[in-house]
Design a protein around this motif. Sequence first.
Motif, short mmCIF file in Angstrom:
data_model
loop_
_atom_site.label_atom_id
_atom_site.label_comp_id
_atom_site.label_asym_id
_atom_site.label_seq_id
_atom_site.Cartn_x
_atom_site.Cartn_y
_atom_site.Cartn_z
N ASN A 183 0.83 -1.28 -0.14
CA ASN A 183 0.09 -0.17 0.07
C ASN A 183 0.73 1.15 -0.01
O ASN A 183 1.62 1.61 1.09
N PHE A 184 1.12 1.69 -1.35
CA PHE A 184 1.95 3.06 -1.14
C PHE A 184 1.43 4.34 -0.60
O PHE A 184 2.13 5.35 -0.66
N TYR A 185 0.24 4.20 0.19
CA TYR A 185 -0.07 5.28 0.90
C TYR A 185 0.19 5.13 2.36
O TYR A 185 -0.14 5.91 3.29
N LEU B 233 -5.30 4.35 -9.18
CA LEU B 233 -4.90 4.59 -10.41
C LEU B 233 -3.23 5.43 -10.46
O LEU B 233 -2.70 4.90 -10.70
N LYS B 234 -3.21 6.33 -9.47
CA LYS B 234 -2.14 6.95 -9.20
C LYS B 234 -0.95 6.21 -8.60
O LYS B 234 0.22 6.79 -8.82
N THR B 235 -1.29 4.94 -8.25
CA THR B 235 -0.08 4.17 -7.75
C THR B 235 0.40 3.11 -8.46
O THR B 235 1.37 2.43 -8.37
N TYR B 236 -0.29 3.07 -9.77
CA TYR B 236 0.12 2.10 -10.63
C TYR B 236 1.48 2.16 -11.27
O TYR B 236 2.28 1.30 -11.22
N ALA B 237 2.26 3.28 -11.43
CA ALA B 237 3.55 3.54 -11.87
C ALA B 237 4.38 3.13 -10.73
O ALA B 237 5.25 2.27 -11.06
N GLU B 238 4.14 3.53 -9.38
CA GLU B 238 4.86 3.14 -8.23
C GLU B 238 4.98 1.41 -8.18
O GLU B 238 5.93 0.65 -7.94
N ALA B 239 3.73 0.78 -8.40
CA ALA B 239 3.91 -0.43 -8.48
C ALA B 239 4.43 -1.45 -9.46
O ALA B 239 5.31 -2.17 -9.24
N GLN B 240 4.49 -0.78 -10.72
CA GLN B 240 5.30 -1.13 -11.66
C GLN B 240 6.72 -0.90 -11.41
O GLN B 240 7.45 -1.99 -11.68
N GLU B 241 6.95 0.08 -10.92
CA GLU B 241 8.31 0.31 -10.42
C GLU B 241 8.95 -0.75 -9.47
O GLU B 241 10.27 -1.20 -9.47
N LEU B 242 8.05 -1.12 -8.46
CA LEU B 242 8.67 -1.90 -7.47
C LEU B 242 8.80 -3.53 -8.21
O LEU B 242 9.69 -4.08 -7.70
N SER B 243 7.79 -3.59 -9.03
CA SER B 243 7.96 -4.82 -10.15
C SER B 243 9.41 -4.91 -10.77
O SER B 243 10.06 -5.91 -10.72
N ARG B 244 9.65 -3.69 -11.34
CA ARG B 244 11.15 -3.82 -11.96
C ARG B 244 12.23 -3.87 -11.00
O ARG B 244 13.26 -4.58 -11.37
N ILE B 245 12.06 -3.09 -9.96
CA ILE B 245 13.33 -3.16 -9.16
C ILE B 245 13.43 -4.39 -8.17
O ILE B 245 14.55 -4.75 -7.89
N SER B 246 12.39 -4.94 -8.01
CA SER B 246 12.42 -6.36 -7.28
C SER B 246 12.53 -7.59 -8.04
O SER B 246 12.72 -8.72 -7.92
N GLY B 247 12.19 -7.42 -9.49
CA GLY B 247 12.20 -8.52 -10.41
C GLY B 247 11.02 -9.36 -10.33
O GLY B 247 10.87 -10.49 -10.84
#
Lengths: 353, 219
Positions: free
Chosen positions: B130-132, B176-190
Amino acid sequence: MAEKVLMKGNEAIAEAAIRAGCRHYFGYPITPQTEVAAYMAKRMPKIGGTFLQAESEISAINMVYGVAGTGKRVMTSSSSPGISLKQEGISYIAGADLPALIVNVQRGGPGLGGIQPSQSDYFQSTKGGGHGDYRLIVLAPESVQEMADMTALAFELAEKYRMPAMLLADGTMGQMMEPVELPEENINTVDMPWAVTGTEMKREHNIINSLYLKPEELEQKNIERYERYKVIEANEARYESFMMDDAEYCVVAFGIAARVAKNAVVAARKEGIKVGMIRPITLWPFPKEALCAAADKVKAFISVELSMGQMIEDIRLATECKKPVELCNRVGGMIPTPEEVLAKIREVKGGSN
Amino acid sequence: MDNNTVKRITLFCGHYGSGKTNIAVNYALHLRKNGFPVSIADIDIVNPYFRTKDSLSELEDAGVEVIALPFANTSVDLPSMPSEVYGLVQSREKYVIMDIGGDDRGAYALGRFAPAIADENNYDMFFVANFYRPLTRTASEALEVLREIECASHLKFTGIVNNSNIGRETTAEDVLKTYAEAQELSRISGLPLRFTTAEEGIAQKLPEVFSLKLQSKIF
């Protein structure tokens, strides 16, 4: 405006304290306030602060006493039985005229009681749980937002008047999650020429002490302290007035009880009952003037509490018993429902017609 | 969610208050509805409030077996592990959802079962984000918590669940505003972003969002 985050009340206290410049936390775990300590344990090492889990509550409060003597912002937190253990240290801090923040996330008592919410430490907080003539500034938040805002305020008032302040919450508010707008980092502080900061051979030693063996001197200290308390009573009483303009009945409630009672007041208004609410925000100083003024307008008061009726005594004193004060309460970890409070409002109205 | 990819054990871990219990309960009900024999186990040894057991009757009525401590929701603040969990892990029969306590501290309890779970190798371990929440505002902060949980549990995550919300004030826009952050977490965590969750009213307004009926105790 800062963006909102979702926080538990306990976390909001911890984050707000950090933002208010507190870098020293000493505590000992107890439900339902443990998240304050857990949050501090995570954050303090990253920002150059001190988180220390002491071997007991008594150690923790004496560590607070030590840091308070240096004029640094310092706090501890606990829940009811733990706060009882801290009373000796709180009395020493008051006796040495030091600012510090003590957070009590109350649970049911007496004794070990239970882990569900309560407001039965009202006497202990407002009448001086430790020994000697002293007071605490007691702030009673009713939301996660207020828990954050009042943490900073408690530090400021404690420093302004050189005395310990207490944030008095309960298990519900400690545990519940709400959106909160965190205060900006802001350290409003005052000069502390009394603090033990090292003389650099340029001044006399400052001495932090609560021991005065000459009775004349100890008497004088107590009198001076009470002069300061008079200023606080005149200037720092805070309360919220809700639907009181035309009210014939006045509900008095703080913290979680006020949240419940507010719903009941709104429901009673829909039934045509002219009822309002005064919510004490500072429990000491108690908003005596507001209640005394209300006593000239309303027919009766209803004190809604999560205790056997501890605040009701202050309401009667503040209103000089001009109007009847009824009690609506649940205890032991139980919380009254808005329906129960509404039933009491109806009952009191019925009885006074 | 694709029923063909459901693993025998699903573990929900994450930061305190990220929504693990709500998601675990809804996920268990979802699997049951899709015909899986499901047990849900509460192994939160950190916080005595907000438990799987809050939804006991709803779960049992749906045919989900609930494994929880007899102490859960009794105000007995006694961290311990229901003995039945050992059987669930080792029998390799039923589908099991496990609701784990918050942060690394809660995940230590999972470590006891890690060798058996890793040995069977038929599990998903989801990081609920939860990015909030103030300590997981960014992907890199969330990653720190994620790695701490892996260290404590001795298990590797297999995916991310984005459960970003600010409680009852949440709007679809906030999610919706958090989708980008979730994608980023996916990217950096693999790790793959496996699904996004939201309270049912909000989930209706968003495509492919897993709808949550929330446990609630609102004063």
